[in-house]
Design a protein around this motif. Structure first.
Motif, mmCIF file in Angstrom:
data_model
loop_
_atom_site.group_PDB
_atom_site.id
_atom_site.type_symbol
_atom_site.label_atom_id
_atom_site.label_comp_id
_atom_site.label_asym_id
_atom_site.label_seq_id
_atom_site.Cartn_x
_atom_site.Cartn_y
_atom_site.Cartn_z
ATOM 1 N N GLY A 115 28.983 34.585 2.860
ATOM 2 C CA GLY A 115 27.779 34.100 3.514
ATOM 3 C C GLY A 115 28.099 33.447 4.842
ATOM 4 N N GLY A 116 27.053 33.135 5.584
ATOM 5 C CA GLY A 116 27.251 32.482 6.873
ATOM 6 C C GLY A 116 26.094 32.712 7.801
ATOM 7 N N LEU A 117 26.351 32.478 9.064
ATOM 8 C CA LEU A 117 25.330 32.620 10.104
ATOM 9 C C LEU A 117 25.464 33.981 10.778
ATOM 10 C CD1 LEU A 117 23.162 31.448 12.034
ATOM 11 C CD2 LEU A 117 25.059 30.524 13.403
ATOM 12 N N VAL A 118 24.340 34.647 10.929
ATOM 13 C CA VAL A 118 24.329 35.946 11.595
ATOM 14 C C VAL A 118 23.073 36.025 12.446
ATOM 15 C CG1 VAL A 118 23.180 37.100 9.651
ATOM 16 C CG2 VAL A 118 24.554 38.439 11.256
ATOM 17 N N GLN A 119 23.157 36.715 13.550
ATOM 18 C CA GLN A 119 21.989 36.871 14.416
ATOM 19 C C GLN A 119 21.044 37.917 13.848
ATOM 20 O OE1 GLN A 119 23.398 37.805 18.359
ATOM 21 N NE2 GLN A 119 23.780 35.654 18.838
ATOM 22 N N PRO A 120 19.773 37.816 14.175
ATOM 23 C CA PRO A 120 18.837 38.867 13.749
ATOM 24 C C PRO A 120 19.328 40.231 14.216
ATOM 25 C CG PRO A 120 17.646 37.007 14.636
ATOM 26 C CD PRO A 120 19.091 36.738 14.908
ATOM 27 N N GLY A 121 19.266 41.194 13.310
ATOM 28 C CA GLY A 121 19.789 42.525 13.603
ATOM 29 C C GLY A 121 21.252 42.698 13.294
ATOM 30 N N GLY A 122 21.904 41.621 12.932
ATOM 31 C CA GLY A 122 23.323 41.670 12.647
ATOM 32 C C GLY A 122 23.632 42.089 11.221
ATOM 33 N N SER A 123 24.929 42.103 10.922
ATOM 34 C CA SER A 123 25.399 42.540 9.606
ATOM 35 C C SER A 123 26.238 41.460 8.949
ATOM 36 C CB SER A 123 26.253 43.810 9.755
ATOM 37 O OG SER A 123 25.495 44.863 10.300
ATOM 38 N N LEU A 124 26.256 41.519 7.642
ATOM 39 C CA LEU A 124 27.050 40.572 6.854
ATOM 40 C C LEU A 124 27.411 41.249 5.546
ATOM 41 C CD1 LEU A 124 27.778 37.628 7.593
ATOM 42 C CD2 LEU A 124 25.901 36.886 6.126
ATOM 43 N N ARG A 125 28.585 40.911 5.035
ATOM 44 C CA ARG A 125 29.030 41.486 3.761
ATOM 45 C C ARG A 125 29.280 40.358 2.776
ATOM 46 N NH1 ARG A 125 31.041 46.584 2.843
ATOM 47 N NH2 ARG A 125 32.160 46.902 0.870
ATOM 48 N N LEU A 126 28.633 40.431 1.638
ATOM 49 C CA LEU A 126 28.832 39.461 0.571
ATOM 50 C C LEU A 126 29.699 40.072 -0.520
ATOM 51 C CD1 LEU A 126 25.185 38.085 0.142
ATOM 52 C CD2 LEU A 126 26.968 37.310 1.711
ATOM 53 N N SER A 127 30.516 39.240 -1.119
ATOM 54 C CA SER A 127 31.349 39.692 -2.226
ATOM 55 C C SER A 127 31.166 38.762 -3.416
ATOM 56 C CB SER A 127 32.823 39.716 -1.820
ATOM 57 O OG SER A 127 33.055 40.672 -0.808
ATOM 58 N N CYS A 128 31.359 39.331 -4.594
ATOM 59 C CA CYS A 128 31.262 38.547 -5.832
ATOM 60 C C CYS A 128 32.384 38.994 -6.750
ATOM 61 C CB CYS A 128 29.919 38.746 -6.500
ATOM 62 S SG CYS A 128 29.747 37.911 -8.092
ATOM 63 N N ALA A 129 33.124 38.031 -7.276
ATOM 64 C CA ALA A 129 34.199 38.326 -8.209
ATOM 65 C C ALA A 129 33.916 37.632 -9.529
ATOM 66 C CB ALA A 129 35.532 37.851 -7.634
ATOM 67 N N ALA A 130 33.947 38.404 -10.597
ATOM 68 C CA ALA A 130 33.720 37.867 -11.940
ATOM 69 C C ALA A 130 35.052 37.727 -12.653
ATOM 70 C CB ALA A 130 32.797 38.789 -12.732
ATOM 71 N N SER A 131 35.226 36.618 -13.347
ATOM 72 C CA SER A 131 36.469 36.407 -14.074
ATOM 73 C C SER A 131 36.186 35.600 -15.331
ATOM 74 C CB SER A 131 37.493 35.671 -13.203
ATOM 75 O OG SER A 131 37.009 34.393 -12.835
ATOM 76 N N GLY A 132 37.172 35.599 -16.218
ATOM 77 C CA GLY A 132 37.022 34.842 -17.458
ATOM 78 C C GLY A 132 36.910 35.759 -18.657
ATOM 79 N N ARG A 133 36.222 35.257 -19.675
ATOM 80 C CA ARG A 133 36.111 35.984 -20.931
ATOM 81 C C ARG A 133 35.042 37.069 -20.804
ATOM 82 N NH1 ARG A 133 33.918 34.049 -26.739
ATOM 83 N NH2 ARG A 133 34.773 35.761 -27.968
ATOM 84 N N ILE A 134 35.441 38.190 -20.267
ATOM 85 C CA ILE A 134 34.538 39.316 -20.062
ATOM 86 C C ILE A 134 35.144 40.550 -20.704
ATOM 87 C CG2 ILE A 134 33.445 40.816 -18.369
ATOM 88 C CD1 ILE A 134 33.538 38.458 -16.402
ATOM 89 N N PHE A 135 34.428 41.109 -21.662
ATOM 90 C CA PHE A 135 34.870 42.356 -22.281
ATOM 91 C C PHE A 135 34.354 43.547 -21.490
ATOM 92 C CE2 PHE A 135 36.237 45.244 -25.431
ATOM 93 C CZ PHE A 135 35.217 46.150 -25.655
#
Length: 121
Positions: free
Chosen positions: A9-29
């Motif tokens: 996340g962060g600051l981006v100008q209108p019309g700009g691009s941003l990439r979000l990432s999510c990492a899951a960890s722990g007790r996950i089958f």
């Protein structure tokens, strides 16, 4: 214990691009779906995009053709590439996961802490 950690996340100008990432960890089958939701001040949390373990995707109409969700099952990770961002898309973006902690267990929904996306010039 399960953790969903968002980044990008962060600051981006209108019309700009941003990439979000999510990492899951722990007790996950296994993870059934992962998704991104967003909540702007004074508004309800809304779905942005979902991806299933099989790779099927679903998008909110407002982001189709601009956002792309992708996932890596082996790493329990998910990304959201956002393009042509609009001012009113500024919000806290939350990662979610529907998962099973073990074989034959019920599915659970889990949320990350959220990452702020600000769209401003």
């Amino acid at each position: 214990q399960v953790q969903l950690v968002e980044s990008g996340g962060g600051l981006v100008q209108p019309g700009g691009s941003l990439r979000l990432s999510c990492a899951a960890s722990g007790r996950i089958f296994s993870i059934n779906t992962m998704g991104w939701y967003r909540q702007a001040p004074g508004k309800q949390r809304e779905l942005v995009a979902l991806i299933t373990s099989g790779g099927s995707t679903n998008y909110a109409d407002s982001v189709k053709d601009r956002f792309t969700i992708s996932g890596d099952n082996a790493k329990n990770m998910m990304d959201l590439q956002m393009k042509s961002l609009k001012r009113d898309e500024a919000a806290v973006y939350y990662c979610s996961a529907r998962f099973r902690p073990g074989w034959g267990t019920p599915v659970y929904d889990y949320w990350g802490q959220g990452t702020q996306v600000t769209v401003a010039s």
